[in-house]
Design a protein around this motif. Sequence first.
Motif, PDB file in Angstrom:
ATOM      1  N   GLY A 165      16.625 -29.407  -4.214  1.00  0.00           N
ATOM      2  CA  GLY A 165      17.053 -28.282  -4.639  1.00  0.00           C
ATOM      3  C   GLY A 165      16.521 -27.368  -5.666  1.00  0.00           C
ATOM      4  N   ARG A 166      15.214 -27.805  -5.977  1.00  0.00           N
ATOM      5  CA  ARG A 166      14.287 -26.925  -6.717  1.00  0.00           C
ATOM      6  C   ARG A 166      13.435 -26.209  -5.782  1.00  0.00           C
ATOM      7  N   ARG A 167      13.356 -26.614  -4.431  1.00  0.00           N
ATOM      8  CA  ARG A 167      12.122 -25.981  -3.465  1.00  0.00           C
ATOM      9  C   ARG A 167      12.345 -24.469  -3.733  1.00  0.00           C
ATOM     10  N   ARG A 168      13.306 -24.031  -3.104  1.00  0.00           N
ATOM     11  CA  ARG A 168      13.617 -22.459  -3.352  1.00  0.00           C
ATOM     12  C   ARG A 168      15.145 -22.195  -3.475  1.00  0.00           C
ATOM     13  N   ALA A 169      15.551 -20.992  -3.907  1.00  0.00           N
ATOM     14  CA  ALA A 169      17.025 -20.684  -4.041  1.00  0.00           C
ATOM     15  C   ALA A 169      17.495 -20.174  -2.617  1.00  0.00           C
ATOM     16  N   SER A 170      17.703 -21.176  -1.694  1.00  0.00           N
ATOM     17  CA  SER A 170      18.198 -20.752  -0.324  1.00  0.00           C
ATOM     18  C   SER A 170      19.394 -21.480   0.068  1.00  0.00           C
ATOM     19  N   VAL A 171      20.149 -20.980   0.993  1.00  0.00           N
ATOM     20  CA  VAL A 171      21.303 -21.769   1.535  1.00  0.00           C
ATOM     21  C   VAL A 171      20.824 -22.786   2.012  1.00  0.00           C
ATOM     22  N   GLY A 172      19.700 -22.933   2.763  1.00  0.00           N
ATOM     23  CA  GLY A 172      19.218 -24.396   3.540  1.00  0.00           C
ATOM     24  C   GLY A 172      18.776 -25.494   2.373  1.00  0.00           C
ATOM     25  N   SER A 173      18.277 -25.005   1.271  1.00  0.00           N
ATOM     26  CA  SER A 173      17.719 -26.046   0.328  1.00  0.00           C
ATOM     27  C   SER A 173      19.104 -26.411  -0.471  1.00  0.00           C
ATOM     28  N   ARG A 174      20.095 -25.800  -0.704  1.00  0.00           N
ATOM     29  CA  ARG A 174      21.345 -26.325  -1.275  1.00  0.00           C
ATOM     30  C   ARG A 174      22.141 -27.289  -0.336  1.00  0.00           C
ATOM     31  N   LEU A 175      22.152 -26.886   1.135  1.00  0.00           N
ATOM     32  CA  LEU A 175      22.903 -27.809   1.970  1.00  0.00           C
ATOM     33  C   LEU A 175      22.021 -29.204   2.077  1.00  0.00           C
ATOM     34  N   ALA A 176      20.612 -29.246   1.901  1.00  0.00           N
ATOM     35  CA  ALA A 176      19.829 -30.210   1.895  1.00  0.00           C
ATOM     36  C   ALA A 176      20.198 -31.062   0.630  1.00  0.00           C
ATOM     37  N   ALA A 177      20.048 -30.424  -0.486  1.00  0.00           N
ATOM     38  CA  ALA A 177      20.305 -31.160  -1.756  1.00  0.00           C
ATOM     39  C   ALA A 177      21.775 -31.722  -1.855  1.00  0.00           C
ATOM     40  N   GLY A 178      22.851 -30.821  -1.508  1.00  0.00           N
ATOM     41  CA  GLY A 178      24.421 -31.214  -1.467  1.00  0.00           C
ATOM     42  C   GLY A 178      24.375 -32.367  -0.512  1.00  0.00           C
ATOM     43  N   THR A 179      23.766 -32.505   0.517  1.00  0.00           N
ATOM     44  CA  THR A 179      23.895 -33.528   1.540  1.00  0.00           C
ATOM     45  C   THR A 179      23.230 -34.834   0.860  1.00  0.00           C
ATOM     46  N   LEU A 180      22.147 -34.815   0.431  1.00  0.00           N
ATOM     47  CA  LEU A 180      21.531 -35.898  -0.167  1.00  0.00           C
ATOM     48  C   LEU A 180      22.477 -36.451  -1.262  1.00  0.00           C
ATOM     49  N   PHE A 181      22.908 -35.516  -2.394  1.00  0.00           N
ATOM     50  CA  PHE A 181      23.730 -35.956  -3.411  1.00  0.00           C
ATOM     51  C   PHE A 181      25.064 -36.518  -2.929  1.00  0.00           C
ATOM     52  N   GLY A 182      25.591 -36.042  -2.102  1.00  0.00           N
ATOM     53  CA  GLY A 182      26.884 -36.586  -1.325  1.00  0.00           C
ATOM     54  C   GLY A 182      26.715 -37.874  -0.751  1.00  0.00           C
ATOM     55  N   ALA A 183      25.444 -38.131   0.046  1.00  0.00           N
ATOM     56  CA  ALA A 183      25.195 -39.306   0.513  1.00  0.00           C
ATOM     57  C   ALA A 183      24.884 -40.192  -0.576  1.00  0.00           C
ATOM     58  N   ALA A 184      24.349 -39.919  -1.738  1.00  0.00           N
ATOM     59  CA  ALA A 184      24.068 -40.792  -3.029  1.00  0.00           C
ATOM     60  C   ALA A 184      25.426 -41.505  -3.564  1.00  0.00           C
ATOM     61  N   ILE A 185      26.410 -40.546  -3.539  1.00  0.00           N
ATOM     62  CA  ILE A 185      27.833 -40.974  -4.118  1.00  0.00           C
ATOM     63  C   ILE A 185      28.338 -41.968  -3.056  1.00  0.00           C
ATOM     64  N   CYS A 186      28.215 -41.636  -1.873  1.00  0.00           N
ATOM     65  CA  CYS A 186      29.154 -42.347  -1.064  1.00  0.00           C
ATOM     66  C   CYS A 186      28.627 -43.845  -0.684  1.00  0.00           C
ATOM     67  N   ILE A 187      27.090 -43.555  -0.477  1.00  0.00           N
ATOM     68  CA  ILE A 187      26.397 -44.901  -0.258  1.00  0.00           C
ATOM     69  C   ILE A 187      26.454 -45.846  -1.628  1.00  0.00           C
ATOM     70  N   LEU A 188      26.045 -45.453  -2.841  1.00  0.00           N
ATOM     71  CA  LEU A 188      26.657 -46.229  -4.048  1.00  0.00           C
ATOM     72  C   LEU A 188      27.968 -46.770  -4.072  1.00  0.00           C
TER      73      LEU A 188
END
Length: 521
Positions: A165-188
């Motif tokens: 999410g810190r790489r750059r302020a773009s939709v792609g970065s938010r989608l990647a970060a959001g997907t990883l965060f959502g995966a973290a919640i679900c996997i845990l």
Amino acid sequence: MFIRVLDCISTDHNPTLVILAIVVALFSGFALFTILDHARARHGRMKIVWGFVAAFAAGGGIWSTHFIAMLGFQPAAFVSYDVGLTAMSAFFAIALAATATPLLLSPSLVNALAGGLLLSAAIGIMHFIGMRALLFAGTFEWHLPLVALSLCAGSLLVIAATFAGRRRASVGSRLAAGTLFGAAICILHFTAMSAALLRTDPSLRVADESLSEFLLGLSVAVVTTLIVVFSLVTVMFDRRAHDATADAQQMRCILEAAQIGILVCQDDEVISANKAFERLVGYEGSSIEGRAVADFFELPAGANRHAPRLYETEGQLKTANGVRVDVALNTTPILSGGTLRHLVEVRDIGDHKRARDRLDYLANHDELTGLPNRRLLHAELRKEALSSQEFGLLWIDLDRFKEVNDTHGHAIGDALLHAVAQRFRSVLDERHLLARVGGDEFVVLFKHASRQSDPASAGESLLKAMLDPIVVDGQMLEIGISIGLARYPHDAKSADALMRRADLALYEAKKTGRSRYAAAS
């Protein structure tokens, strides 16, 4: 272990609610990093406000994902939920997320890592408090390796999401970060659920003050709806901010493409400058922005120094190395984000001004001798006449110049004229205007400022100066002069009439013997 996790999801959970939990986790992750990007662009109190909104999106998303999945959990025993522990799990999720967001907004990588670990703790602590809120007639047994795996996997994914999410302020970065965060919640969550084994005990009884699945579902729906609303509002703000940024970038590209220097000013302060102006002034942009417009320009006396009132004027640019550059300034008011600003165009007109000055010089001076010509003489005469002050005029003609031209050629004649002009200059005071008005005719204007010099005495001095021969190209040339004298307003009331009277006096001098002067009568 992996098969055990899949078996837990497929046999112990409702597939529809599992999918819904995953969607909520992903959506809250995207909302979190969208809000964080928006908060980074804010300052002061608004940055803090948006940090809390991000914390609510993250904590609420973690809590909603957990309890949607728990609603889909289908154990053999009847279950309900402890109200206090359920509320506590939500509190810890949001509180830890609120502690993490300032660290996530920090430019420091160490702070970002600490923020990611706090978010991981929010997921883990919320999950196990939420599990403690599960009430049933029995007890839990835990498979500790799976518990450790769930916490490690969740932490790694949250940290990965933080840096994505810190790489750059773009939709792609938010989608990647959001997907990883959502995966973290679900996997845990699902890995930890597979580590829990429910041991039923008929002797135990569920308390009546527990939270029913209906009320829990209603609470989850409210929290999820709030997350959706917050996310949509944030996306709307983010889109506006993106549009404003895009407009600013487009304007910046246009300014940088311009070949002339451009300043954007608010009141009297420089907000930004393009590369062309930086090259012209010799300063970098950081040394220009924030300074007063007057720091860079030296304007003519009487010109308004304020940027909004420069409009079309000429002045000098004060460069970093101390050189003054002639520039033309043009100011245009612009409306930027509801704020009135001014765009100042700065053009280097040094070459143009030198060319213009050269043309003015050629238009007002004799090319052969460098003396003022008839045009400049007329202008000065009119100026003197308007002053209503007394002044004098000497009209000079070379005697027998035509014979020199015919005998020695035009080249020698031109050289003689140049030498005569130099000799006249050596005799006359600098305050007098010496002009060449024809082939071999010269005029001396005695301005009122130099009226202490007598034109008649100056005429005598010129006659004496011409008694000595002039050497031109190794040849001794003897040349005399005749002079006509007229005074204003004694002999004439206008500049043109004065010139005619001086010319008539010159004619009288030539008629009565040459190499002498005659005054108008």
